[in-house]
Write a protein that holds these residues in place. Structure first.
Motif, mmCIF file in Angstrom:
data_model
loop_
_atom_site.group_PDB
_atom_site.id
_atom_site.type_symbol
_atom_site.label_atom_id
_atom_site.label_comp_id
_atom_site.label_asym_id
_atom_site.label_seq_id
_atom_site.Cartn_x
_atom_site.Cartn_y
_atom_site.Cartn_z
ATOM 1 N N GLY A 52 6.903 0.530 5.110
ATOM 2 C CA GLY A 52 6.209 0.867 6.348
ATOM 3 C C GLY A 52 4.913 1.615 6.168
ATOM 4 N N VAL A 53 4.681 2.151 4.962
ATOM 5 C CA VAL A 53 3.448 2.906 4.709
ATOM 6 C C VAL A 53 2.650 2.322 3.540
ATOM 7 C CG1 VAL A 53 4.463 5.023 5.621
ATOM 8 C CG2 VAL A 53 4.613 4.569 3.171
ATOM 9 N N SER A 54 3.099 1.225 2.985
ATOM 10 C CA SER A 54 2.512 0.696 1.748
ATOM 11 C C SER A 54 1.098 0.159 1.920
ATOM 12 C CB SER A 54 3.414 -0.401 1.160
ATOM 13 O OG SER A 54 3.630 -1.438 2.115
ATOM 14 N N GLY A 55 0.691 -0.112 3.152
ATOM 15 C CA GLY A 55 -0.664 -0.613 3.387
ATOM 16 C C GLY A 55 -1.743 0.428 3.245
ATOM 17 N N LEU A 56 -1.352 1.702 3.121
ATOM 18 C CA LEU A 56 -2.356 2.750 2.928
ATOM 19 C C LEU A 56 -3.092 2.571 1.603
ATOM 20 C CD1 LEU A 56 -0.512 5.963 4.204
ATOM 21 C CD2 LEU A 56 -2.109 4.480 5.441
ATOM 22 N N LYS A 57 -2.408 2.050 0.601
ATOM 23 C CA LYS A 57 -3.047 1.816 -0.692
ATOM 24 C C LYS A 57 -4.141 0.759 -0.578
ATOM 25 C CE LYS A 57 0.898 3.127 -3.583
ATOM 26 N NZ LYS A 57 1.863 2.671 -4.623
ATOM 27 N N LEU A 58 -3.893 -0.252 0.230
ATOM 28 C CA LEU A 58 -4.895 -1.290 0.428
ATOM 29 C C LEU A 58 -6.147 -0.693 1.066
ATOM 30 C CD1 LEU A 58 -4.447 -4.903 1.596
ATOM 31 C CD2 LEU A 58 -6.075 -3.462 2.804
ATOM 32 N N LEU A 59 -5.968 0.174 2.052
ATOM 33 C CA LEU A 59 -7.118 0.824 2.683
ATOM 34 C C LEU A 59 -7.871 1.687 1.674
ATOM 35 C CD1 LEU A 59 -5.565 1.906 6.103
ATOM 36 C CD2 LEU A 59 -7.098 -0.018 5.685
ATOM 37 N N ASP A 60 -7.130 2.339 0.793
ATOM 38 C CA ASP A 60 -7.766 3.173 -0.227
ATOM 39 C C ASP A 60 -8.659 2.349 -1.131
ATOM 40 O OD1 ASP A 60 -7.948 5.872 -0.669
ATOM 41 O OD2 ASP A 60 -6.030 6.058 -1.683
ATOM 42 N N ALA A 61 -8.248 1.117 -1.419
ATOM 43 C CA ALA A 61 -9.052 0.256 -2.287
ATOM 44 C C ALA A 61 -10.418 -0.033 -1.676
ATOM 45 C CB ALA A 61 -8.309 -1.058 -2.549
ATOM 46 N N TYR A 62 -10.511 0.034 -0.343
ATOM 47 C CA TYR A 62 -11.776 -0.170 0.363
ATOM 48 C C TYR A 62 -12.423 1.158 0.757
ATOM 49 C CZ TYR A 62 -10.576 -5.118 0.758
ATOM 50 O OH TYR A 62 -10.263 -6.433 0.479
ATOM 51 N N LEU A 63 -11.892 2.281 0.239
ATOM 52 C CA LEU A 63 -12.388 3.626 0.530
ATOM 53 C C LEU A 63 -12.313 3.958 2.018
ATOM 54 C CD1 LEU A 63 -15.512 3.800 -1.824
ATOM 55 C CD2 LEU A 63 -13.123 4.314 -2.350
#
Length: 262
Positions: A52-63
């Motif tokens: 449920g929170v794993s998409g935060l890493k994807l956002l981090d990749a785009y800063l």
């Protein structure tokens, strides 16, 4: 908004988005196209494997600063409730750099992202020693911006160009290098891709570039292991470096000169 699927052409880089969707990558990836100032999604109970929170890493990749809203504080698929009553359960690195932390009210956190400029994030300085012997070391850095005093005295092999900006960076270093080998970048209009080589003659530093047809631009290890010299300055020529020579041989000549070995 109640779903990340409602993000559309009305949204842009000036927005902080609070979306009622869960925080898995299949949801967060739907909004990266507009590069928002920040994103809040629901943690969906976090769940197995923290899906449920794993998409935060994807956002981090785009800063992109991203945070999830605690499911016990706000209803899922209810963006207004998330904003008015939600608290932060997780925050990615980009959000933490902006001052966002767990337990913070979403209303407060969203205002912080709206009011503050993006936080500076220093680049990782990835350095690889590709050769070492009695004469010294050769370091592979994909860009000159990864350089620091750890490579002092060595040969700097880069994946970037040999234009004037490269020479400016090298001249500003407060430590000495044995030499520089980089990519000729084409060498592009007016030989701009190699214009910095002659500039480094001014500080007596041997400098050369490899042909972009022999080594991948942006890949320092390719410069060293595959590259063949296509251009060089007078200082490099004076120590026996020649066009067509493998970068590995040119680097050794630079080390030999710096060590004073004949």
């Amino acid at each position: 908004m109640d779903s990340v699927g409602h993000v559309d052409e009305r949204n842009d880089v000036s927005d902080v988005l609070i979306c009622g969707s869960h925080g898995a990558p299949c949801a967060t990836q739907l909004m990266v196209w507009c590069r928002p100032r920040g994103v809040f999604v629901h943690d969906a109970g976090v769940g197995l494997g923290e899906g449920g929170v794993s998409g935060l890493k994807l956002l981090d990749a785009y800063l992109i600063p991203g945070a999830t809203v605690d499911g016990n504080s706000a209803r899922i698929s209810d963006g207004r409730d998330m904003y008015e009553n939600g608290t932060v359960s997780r925050a990615n690195q980009a959000a933490r750099l902006m001052g966002i932390s767990e337990g913070m009210a979403v209303r407060e956190a969203a205002q912080m992202l709206l009011d503050r400029n993006p936080a500076f994030r220093a680049p990782a300085r990835r350095q690889i020693r590709v050769h070492a012997d009695e004469l010294g070391s050769v370091y592979a850095l994909d860009t000159v911006k990864y350089a620091d005093s750890r490579i002092a005295g060595g040969v700097l092999c880069m994946g970037s160009h040999a234009a004037r900006a490269m020479a400016d960076y090298v001249e500003d270093m407060d430590y000495r290098l044995a030499g520089v080998i980089t990519n000729d970048a084409g060498p592009s209009k007016d030989q701009s891709g190699i214009a910095g080589l002659a500039q480094l003659d001014g500080i007596g530093m041997p400098a050369a570039a490899v042909s972009c047809a022999t080594a991948r631009v942006g890949d320092a290890r390719s410069t060293y292991f595959q590259g063949r010299i296509s251009a060089l300055n007078e200082t490099a020529a004076s120590i026996g470096i020649e066009k067509g020579q493998p970068a590995t041989e040119a680097a050794r000549l630079m080390l030999r000169r710096a060590s004073g070995t004949k």
